[in-house]
Design an enzyme around this catalytic site. Structure first.
Site, PDB file in Angstrom:
ATOM      1  N   CYS A 169       0.813  -1.216   0.000  1.00  0.00           N
ATOM      2  CA  CYS A 169       0.000   0.000   0.000  1.00  0.00           C
ATOM      3  C   CYS A 169       0.850   1.271   0.000  1.00  0.00           C
ATOM      4  CB  CYS A 169      -0.922   0.027   1.215  1.00  0.00           C
ATOM      5  SG  CYS A 169      -2.090  -1.341   1.283  1.00  0.00           S
ATOM      6  N   HIS A 197      -8.891   3.172  -2.920  1.00  0.00           N
ATOM      7  CA  HIS A 197      -7.525   2.834  -2.541  1.00  0.00           C
ATOM      8  C   HIS A 197      -6.894   1.937  -3.610  1.00  0.00           C
ATOM      9  CE1 HIS A 197      -4.041   1.642  -0.407  1.00  0.00           C
ATOM     10  NE2 HIS A 197      -4.561   0.784   0.444  1.00  0.00           N
TER      11      HIS A 197
END
Length: 397
Positions: free
Chosen positions: A93, A348
């Site tokens: 991430c 995301h």
């Protein structure tokens, strides 16, 4: 205050762009990741009136792509000269923000003067992966695995949702707190679009059906607490994390133009901000959403500042629990955090998210006439990357 900052050799952020963010199998489902990245690479050149040969190198983050050097494929897809090198980073991430950190290091070391850094993700196009038959984790031909290992079984290798549940329980964060935070994220994101805050950092994308995607797909202006309360737990039967207070899966790309003082002058560019310090730090993989806490503390120590001196924070919103826990541990108010909303609303796209929040941070500092800002991302496996920037109040070129 600023005289106390122990600055690295100055690295400037000129600006950046991102695509609208699409949900998995949504508006961007037919775009290969290199097509999304190529779009942003060429849009950045046009925005800052540069030619491909002006760019020294490209660094892009990616987490669930096909493997290989996706940044190089993206550069070639964009039609750029073969001579320009490109590098792909996988920090999960944190990949997009890690790419910016590495680019800053290259410029600070004098290896490059003008670099594009960011990330790209297409969860819609994520390949099916299978362990080798000799691997003890092999489960049979035709059976694929959804994610790579983030940690070792002996330490603990929780899925993203399980790690968030661990943190919510440890920190005593209630389902009600998380739902309320998620609702506010959507409200702030909708307001950002309505007041035009994002218009100059989002590049519209022509879809295959001939329409133009100009806005993020996942913001829910009609969201309510009543709706959020009805959602079942997403990961464990008695859990607190739901599809409403956790981000889903998304597609998108984002990148920023970074440069040295020499490049600012050579190309007549004007910087928005200076990178003052960067950090990457690890923590217990079982509590990976807390990884921004030690990283941000390290960052402040490196820069010789207190967190009270920071105008705005961007903490990637993979989960409401993550932001609430980090703000609580760091002693920072949520009103200074993710001012334009976060990933719970926008989405995301893993490899791109770090670059997206840095773009949003630049915009918040501009709108608020703030000085210092911190962007941080916690990644599975128990790692975080953080960057401290200072807005340029006077033209830097």
């Amino acid at each position: 205050m600023h005289a106390q900052i122990n600055a690295m050799k100055e690295v400037y952020i000129v600006g950046g762009l991102r695509t609208p963010i699409g949900k998995t199998n949504g508006k961007l489902k037919r775009f290969l990741p290199e097509q999304l990245a190529a779009k942003i690479l060429n849009e950045l050149l046009e925005k800052f009136q540069l030619e491909p040969q002006n760019i020294d190198e490209v660094l892009l983050g990616n987490a669930v792509g096909p493997g290989g050097n996706l940044a190089r494929v993206s550069l070639l897809e964009a039609g750029w000269p073969y001579a320009i090198p490109a590098h792909t980073l996988d920090y999960q991430c944190g990949s997009g923000l890690s790419a910016v950190q590495f680019a800053a290091s290259r410029i600070a070391a004098g290896e490059s003067d003008l670099v594009i850094a960011g990330g790209v993700e297409s969860t819609s196009m994520a390949p099916l992966r299978q362990f080798n038959p000799k691997d003890p984790r092999f489960q049979g031909h035709g059976i694929s695995y959804e994610r790579a290992p983030f940690s070792t079984p002996a330490i603990g290798d929780p899925d993203m949702g399980e790690g968030a549940e661990n943190v919510a329980r440890l920190m005593g964060i209630s389902r009600e707190q998380m739902d309320a935070y998620a609702l506010e994220s959507h409200r702030k994101a909708q307001a950002a679009w309505e007041n035009g805050s994002l218009k100059d950092i989002v590049a519209p994308l022509a879809l295959q059906d001939g329409t133009l995607l100009e806005k993020d797909q996942c913001i829910l202006p009609g969201l309510s607490l009543d709706f959020l309360k009805r959602l079942p737990p997403a990961f464990i039967a008695d859990g607190r994390i739901t599809a409403g207070n956790a981000c889903l899966k998304h597609d998108g790309a984002a990148a920023l133009l970074l440069c040295s003082k020499r490049a600012l002058e050579k190309y007549g560019l004007t910087a928005q901000a200076v990178i003052r310090a960067t950090d990457c730090t690890g923590c217990d993989p079982n509590l990976f959403p807390l990884s921004p806490v030690p990283s941000v503390r390290n960052l402040a120590q490196k820069a010789g500042i207190t967190l009270d001196a920071v105008s705005a924070f961007e903490i990637n919103e993979a989960f409401a629990a993550k932001v609430l826990a980090c703000c609580g541990e760091l002693g920072i108010e949520t009103k200074r955090t993710n001012v334009l909303g976060g990933a719970l609303a926008y989405g995301h796209p893993y490899g791109a998210s770090g670059a997206i929040i840095l773009l949003h941070l630049l915009k918040v500092l501009e709108l608020q006439q703030g000085s210092l800002g911190i962007a941080t991302v916690g990644a599975v496996g128990g790692q975080a990357v953080s960057i401290l920037i200072e807005r340029c109040t006077d033209p830097c070129a």
